[in-house]
Scaffold this motif. Structure first.
Motif, short mmCIF file in Angstrom:
data_model
loop_
_atom_site.label_atom_id
_atom_site.label_comp_id
_atom_site.label_asym_id
_atom_site.label_seq_id
_atom_site.Cartn_x
_atom_site.Cartn_y
_atom_site.Cartn_z
N GLU A 1 0.81 -1.21 0.00
CA GLU A 1 0.00 0.00 0.00
C GLU A 1 0.85 1.27 0.00
O GLU A 1 0.32 2.37 0.14
N VAL A 2 2.17 1.10 -0.15
CA VAL A 2 3.10 2.23 -0.12
C VAL A 2 3.79 2.33 -1.48
O VAL A 2 4.09 1.31 -2.09
N GLN A 3 4.02 3.54 -1.93
CA GLN A 3 4.80 3.73 -3.16
C GLN A 3 5.82 4.84 -2.92
O GLN A 3 5.70 5.63 -2.00
N ASN A 4 6.83 4.85 -3.79
CA ASN A 4 7.87 5.88 -3.74
C ASN A 4 8.56 5.96 -2.39
O ASN A 4 8.93 7.05 -1.95
N ALA A 5 8.74 4.82 -1.72
CA ALA A 5 9.41 4.83 -0.42
C ALA A 5 10.92 4.80 -0.63
O ALA A 5 11.43 4.10 -1.50
N PHE A 6 11.63 5.61 0.16
CA PHE A 6 13.08 5.68 0.04
C PHE A 6 13.68 6.09 1.37
O PHE A 6 13.01 6.65 2.23
N CYS A 7 14.95 5.79 1.52
CA CYS A 7 15.73 6.43 2.56
C CYS A 7 16.94 7.03 1.86
O CYS A 7 17.38 6.52 0.82
N ARG A 8 17.42 8.13 2.38
CA ARG A 8 18.57 8.78 1.76
C ARG A 8 19.45 9.35 2.84
O ARG A 8 18.98 9.72 3.92
N LEU A 9 20.74 9.40 2.55
CA LEU A 9 21.71 9.96 3.47
C LEU A 9 22.19 11.29 2.89
O LEU A 9 22.59 11.35 1.72
N VAL A 10 22.12 12.33 3.71
CA VAL A 10 22.46 13.68 3.28
C VAL A 10 23.56 14.21 4.18
O VAL A 10 23.52 14.02 5.40
N ASP A 11 24.57 14.87 3.58
CA ASP A 11 25.59 15.58 4.36
C ASP A 11 24.90 16.80 4.95
O ASP A 11 24.53 17.73 4.24
N GLU A 12 24.71 16.80 6.24
CA GLU A 12 23.93 17.86 6.89
C GLU A 12 24.67 19.20 6.87
O GLU A 12 24.05 20.25 7.01
N THR A 13 25.96 19.20 6.65
CA THR A 13 26.71 20.46 6.64
C THR A 13 26.48 21.27 5.37
O THR A 13 26.59 22.49 5.38
N ASN A 14 26.16 20.58 4.25
CA ASN A 14 25.96 21.32 2.99
C ASN A 14 24.69 20.93 2.23
O ASN A 14 24.42 21.45 1.16
N GLY A 15 23.92 19.97 2.76
CA GLY A 15 22.66 19.57 2.13
C GLY A 15 22.82 18.64 0.94
O GLY A 15 21.84 18.30 0.29
N GLN A 16 24.03 18.17 0.66
CA GLN A 16 24.25 17.32 -0.50
C GLN A 16 23.80 15.89 -0.20
O GLN A 16 24.20 15.29 0.79
N GLU A 17 22.97 15.35 -1.09
CA GLU A 17 22.55 13.96 -0.96
C GLU A 17 23.73 13.07 -1.35
O GLU A 17 24.32 13.23 -2.41
N LEU A 18 24.07 12.13 -0.47
CA LEU A 18 25.21 11.25 -0.69
C LEU A 18 24.79 9.89 -1.23
O LEU A 18 25.47 9.32 -2.09
N ALA A 19 23.72 9.36 -0.71
CA ALA A 19 23.28 8.02 -1.11
C ALA A 19 21.77 7.92 -0.95
O ALA A 19 21.18 8.58 -0.09
N ARG A 20 21.18 7.09 -1.79
CA ARG A 20 19.72 6.87 -1.75
C ARG A 20 19.46 5.40 -1.96
O ARG A 20 20.04 4.77 -2.83
N TYR A 21 18.57 4.87 -1.13
CA TYR A 21 18.12 3.50 -1.29
C TYR A 21 16.61 3.56 -1.49
O TYR A 21 15.89 4.06 -0.64
N THR A 22 16.15 3.07 -2.64
CA THR A 22 14.73 3.11 -2.97
C THR A 22 14.13 1.74 -2.71
O THR A 22 14.66 0.72 -3.17
#
Length: 192
Positions: free
Chosen positions: A124-145
């Protein structure tokens, strides 16, 4: 540059200049999948919950989740409970901030989980992901969908673990069943 991760893949959290990341955000996003009914498609609100379980030598020593928003040492912080998902339309619906520089030396792994508190399955869920972001500059480092739905109510998404002087992120993507992180512990421990 984002690394799109697959189950079991690991990525070092060292910066390109050789330094280590100091603060990261594990973001979780999701949307309710439309269901066909007698009167057309509709969605139902789904309450997914992100949690972070802190381990020392394979023993759980602390947890951060919607009822305990800050770790006892203050190094891990949950930004708050989202009861419906999809608010960010692709952005984070819940997030857990980790100040890697402040994580006590005895903590060697932090495991991130997501569970359906209201009991709906990931079908019942779609487009679920987790992502790791460098909090110091907001850059997304990795994403697991999370792909493929499934008849389970939880997912052990990823872990950050110590590797020498730095940290490594590993995508786990292990389905499980349970409404809270406590229910997931028997499935989580073998992944350490």
């Amino acid at each position: 540059m984002t690394v799109n991760m697959t189950k079991g893949q690991s990525v070092s959290l060292q910066k390109n200049d050789g330094g280590s990341l100091t603060a990261v955000r594990m973001g979780l996003g999701w949307q309710a999948a439309p269901r066909r009914g007698l009167f057309g498609s509709r969605t139902r609100e789904i309450d997914l919950d992100a949690s972070a379980v802190l381990f020392a030598d394979k023993q759980p020593v602390d947890v951060v989740f919607f009822r305990h928003l800050v770790s006892d040492d203050g190094s891990v912080r949950h930004t708050g409970d989202n009861l419906v998902g999809g608010v960010g339309q692709g952005g984070d619906d819940e997030a857990i901030l980790v100040d890697l520089a402040r994580v006590p030396v005895h903590i060697d792994q932090i495991v991130f989980t997501v569970n359906s508190f209201t009991g709906q399955t990931f079908q019942e869920v779609q487009n679920a992901f987790c992502r790791l972001v460098d909090e110091t500059n907001g850059q997304e480092l990795a994403r697991y969908t999370l792909a493929g739905g499934g008849s389970y109510t939880a997912q052990i998404m990823a872990k950050v673990h110590r590797a020498g002087q730095g940290w490594t992120l590993t995508a786990l993507g292990s389905p499980a069943n349970g409404r809270t992180f406590q229910d997931l512990m028997p499935a989580l421990v073998p992944l350490l």
